[in-house]
Design a protein around this motif. Structure first.
Motif, short mmCIF file in Angstrom:
data_model
loop_
_atom_site.label_atom_id
_atom_site.label_comp_id
_atom_site.label_asym_id
_atom_site.label_seq_id
_atom_site.Cartn_x
_atom_site.Cartn_y
_atom_site.Cartn_z
N ALA A 1 84.20 36.11 48.44
CA ALA A 1 83.14 35.50 48.18
C ALA A 1 82.97 34.78 46.58
O ALA A 1 82.70 33.81 46.24
CB ALA A 1 81.86 36.16 48.50
N TYR B 1 74.53 42.62 42.08
CA TYR B 1 74.60 42.25 43.56
C TYR B 1 75.81 42.69 44.13
O TYR B 1 75.89 43.19 45.47
CB TYR B 1 74.85 40.60 43.57
CG TYR B 1 75.44 40.22 44.73
CD1 TYR B 1 74.30 39.43 45.53
CD2 TYR B 1 76.54 39.89 45.14
CE1 TYR B 1 74.81 38.86 46.89
CE2 TYR B 1 77.23 39.29 46.31
CZ TYR B 1 76.31 38.93 47.40
OH TYR B 1 76.55 38.55 48.35
N TYR C 1 75.13 46.38 45.22
CA TYR C 1 74.22 46.33 46.47
C TYR C 1 75.07 46.21 47.59
O TYR C 1 74.70 46.65 48.64
CB TYR C 1 73.04 45.29 46.25
CG TYR C 1 72.06 45.28 47.19
CD1 TYR C 1 71.30 46.51 47.36
CD2 TYR C 1 71.85 44.24 47.93
CE1 TYR C 1 70.23 46.40 48.26
CE2 TYR C 1 70.84 44.29 48.93
CZ TYR C 1 69.90 45.24 49.10
OH TYR C 1 68.95 45.23 50.17
N VAL C 2 75.62 45.03 47.74
CA VAL C 2 76.25 44.65 49.00
C VAL C 2 77.42 45.45 49.36
O VAL C 2 77.68 46.04 50.56
CB VAL C 2 76.70 43.13 48.92
CG1 VAL C 2 77.65 42.72 50.12
CG2 VAL C 2 75.70 42.26 48.83
N LEU D 1 75.90 48.45 51.09
CA LEU D 1 75.59 48.07 52.33
C LEU D 1 76.74 47.94 53.34
O LEU D 1 76.63 48.72 54.41
CB LEU D 1 74.85 46.60 52.65
CG LEU D 1 73.41 46.35 51.98
CD1 LEU D 1 72.99 44.96 52.18
CD2 LEU D 1 72.53 47.27 52.70
N ARG D 2 77.86 47.50 52.85
CA ARG D 2 79.06 47.60 53.59
C ARG D 2 79.67 49.00 53.75
O ARG D 2 80.28 49.24 54.75
CB ARG D 2 80.10 46.60 53.03
CG ARG D 2 79.54 45.25 52.78
CD ARG D 2 80.91 44.37 52.60
NE ARG D 2 81.66 43.89 53.68
CZ ARG D 2 81.37 42.98 54.46
NH1 ARG D 2 80.20 42.32 54.43
NH2 ARG D 2 81.96 42.88 55.50
N ARG E 1 78.07 51.70 53.72
CA ARG E 1 77.21 52.44 54.98
C ARG E 1 77.52 51.92 56.31
O ARG E 1 77.53 52.81 57.15
CB ARG E 1 75.70 52.16 54.45
CG ARG E 1 75.22 53.06 53.34
CD ARG E 1 73.83 53.03 53.27
NE ARG E 1 72.96 53.22 54.24
CZ ARG E 1 71.76 53.21 54.16
NH1 ARG E 1 71.16 53.06 52.91
NH2 ARG E 1 71.28 53.82 55.34
N ALA E 2 77.57 50.62 56.35
CA ALA E 2 77.91 50.23 57.87
C ALA E 2 79.34 50.72 58.21
O ALA E 2 79.38 51.01 59.39
CB ALA E 2 78.32 48.54 57.62
N THR F 1 79.08 54.35 59.51
CA THR F 1 78.47 54.25 60.55
C THR F 1 79.43 54.09 61.73
O THR F 1 79.49 54.56 62.55
CB THR F 1 77.03 53.46 60.45
OG1 THR F 1 76.31 53.62 59.15
CG2 THR F 1 76.27 53.69 61.55
N ALA F 2 79.85 52.89 61.45
CA ALA F 2 80.92 52.57 62.52
C ALA F 2 82.08 53.59 62.57
O ALA F 2 82.45 53.66 63.95
CB ALA F 2 81.85 51.04 61.98
N LYS G 1 81.49 56.72 62.43
CA LYS G 1 80.88 57.86 63.42
C LYS G 1 80.97 57.32 64.78
O LYS G 1 81.01 58.13 65.73
CB LYS G 1 79.36 58.00 62.97
CG LYS G 1 79.28 58.86 61.61
CD LYS G 1 77.84 59.11 61.26
CE LYS G 1 77.77 59.71 59.90
NZ LYS G 1 76.47 59.65 59.63
N VAL G 2 80.52 55.96 64.96
CA VAL G 2 80.50 55.51 66.59
C VAL G 2 81.83 55.48 66.95
O VAL G 2 81.94 56.03 67.90
CB VAL G 2 80.11 54.10 66.36
CG1 VAL G 2 80.24 53.35 67.74
CG2 VAL G 2 78.77 53.72 65.95
N LEU H 1 82.42 59.11 68.02
CA LEU H 1 81.78 59.63 69.17
C LEU H 1 82.30 59.13 70.23
O LEU H 1 82.55 59.76 71.19
CB LEU H 1 80.53 59.10 68.90
CG LEU H 1 79.23 60.18 68.15
CD1 LEU H 1 78.11 59.51 67.79
CD2 LEU H 1 79.06 61.63 68.85
N ARG H 2 82.51 57.87 70.18
CA ARG H 2 83.22 57.15 71.54
C ARG H 2 84.45 57.73 72.10
O ARG H 2 84.65 57.88 73.23
CB ARG H 2 83.65 55.71 71.28
CG ARG H 2 82.23 54.84 71.19
CD ARG H 2 82.40 53.57 71.77
NE ARG H 2 81.30 52.86 71.95
CZ ARG H 2 80.74 51.95 70.80
NH1 ARG H 2 81.66 51.27 70.42
NH2 ARG H 2 79.54 51.46 71.12
#
Lengths: 231, 64
Positions: free
Chosen positions: A88, A201, A204-205, A208-209, A211-212, A215-216, A218-219, A222-223
């Protein structure tokens, strides 16, 4: 994750604060340049974005390298998270450069060393992003991406020193140079404020990414366990 | 700041170059931020859903 939760509001707040202060000085409280007139205000976006396009790349390549060698999962997550933000900033650099080049050089684009190397940087980012998603096994993708990112690291000094090595239309460095910056404080203030705003910035971003991504992960785990009837 | 708002908006005749740069930079950075926030929300929702279904599957056995 805990650290990121603690840092997130600070990075977000700093981005806003520094961004607003930077914009104020960049657009109101700084003089027009004696040669370039009001177009100098493009610099306050263009130069910090260009710095960040290189900074994000270095962070990405080093993280990818750490992930490749020491198999540290957080390093891979940081590399993966940095790539789109760096891309970006590279896009902002190229577009703002075109809008500065047209009135000052008479051309939107020239195939000059620095511009071309910055375009190569964009392709390196896009190549990395494409590679890490190109394999069914994300680990293989990250490995291939890390190799590309590390090889592409050679492009960073090429961009930085291109204005000294080759004859070019692009003006040479005026902030980071021997003998101190050749730029007046009235222009240095908005430039640095915008640079720090962009850096905040990015943090920060990136958080966020990351953490996403965690989390992904972990998903996915688990799946997988669910599919094998382990849960 | 000197002069009127009109003069300021005109950017010494370079309005067509200065303003798009700020607009595009803003749009790109906000876009990347929103995309990142959405993917985080999406993953968190997916994780919540998954944990809930696992919980529901466990409960009949009395494991949960």
């Amino acid at each position: 994750m805990k650290l990121s939760r603690m840092l997130l509001p600070w990075a977000g707040g700093l981005t806003l604060l520094l961004g607003i202060a930077g914009l104020w000085f960049a657009l109101f409280d700084s003089p027009p340049d004696y040669q370039q007139g009001e177009t100098v205000r493009i610099m306050y976006v263009h130069v910090p974005a260009a710095w960040m396009s290189l900074f994000c790349y270095v962070v990405m390549a080093i993280s990818a390298g750490v992930g490749l060698i020491w198999k540290h999962p957080v390093a891979d997550v940081a590399a993966k998270g940095s790539a789109p933000i760096g891309a970006a900033f590279t896009i902002v650099t190229l577009i703002s450069g075109a809008f500065w080049g047209k009135p000052m050089w008479g051309k939107w684009w020239v195939w000059d060393a620095r511009l071309t190397a910055e375009l190569v940087l964009l392709f390196l980012y896009l190549g990395y992003i494409a590679l890490i998603h190109a394999f069914d096994d994300p680990k293989r993708g990250l490995k291939a991406g890390a190799v590309l990112a590390l090889v592409g690291l050679i492009n960073v000094p090429i961009i930085k020193f291109s204005v000294d090595w080759w004859t070019t239309m692009h003006q040479p460095a005026s902030v980071v140079k021997m003998g101190g910056p050749a730029i007046d404080a009235s222009m240095m203030v908005p430039l640095l404020l915008m640079a720090f705003a962009f850096k905040a910035y990015y943090i920060y971003v990136l958080l966020l990414r990351m953490r996403a991504e965690v989390t992904a992960g972990k998903v996915r785990a688990l799946r997988l366990r669910q599919a094998h009837g382990a849960v | 700041m000197q002069g009127s708002i009109g003069e300021w908006l005109d950017m010494g005749g370079y309005a067509a170059y200065v303003w798009p740069v700020y607009g595009i930079a803003f749009a790109v950075l906000i876009g990347a931020f929103i995309h990142s926030l959405r993917s985080l929300r999406g993953e968190e929702a997916a994780l919540d859903n998954l944990l809930r279904t696992i919980q529901l599957e466990r409960e009949p056995d009395g494991e949960a």
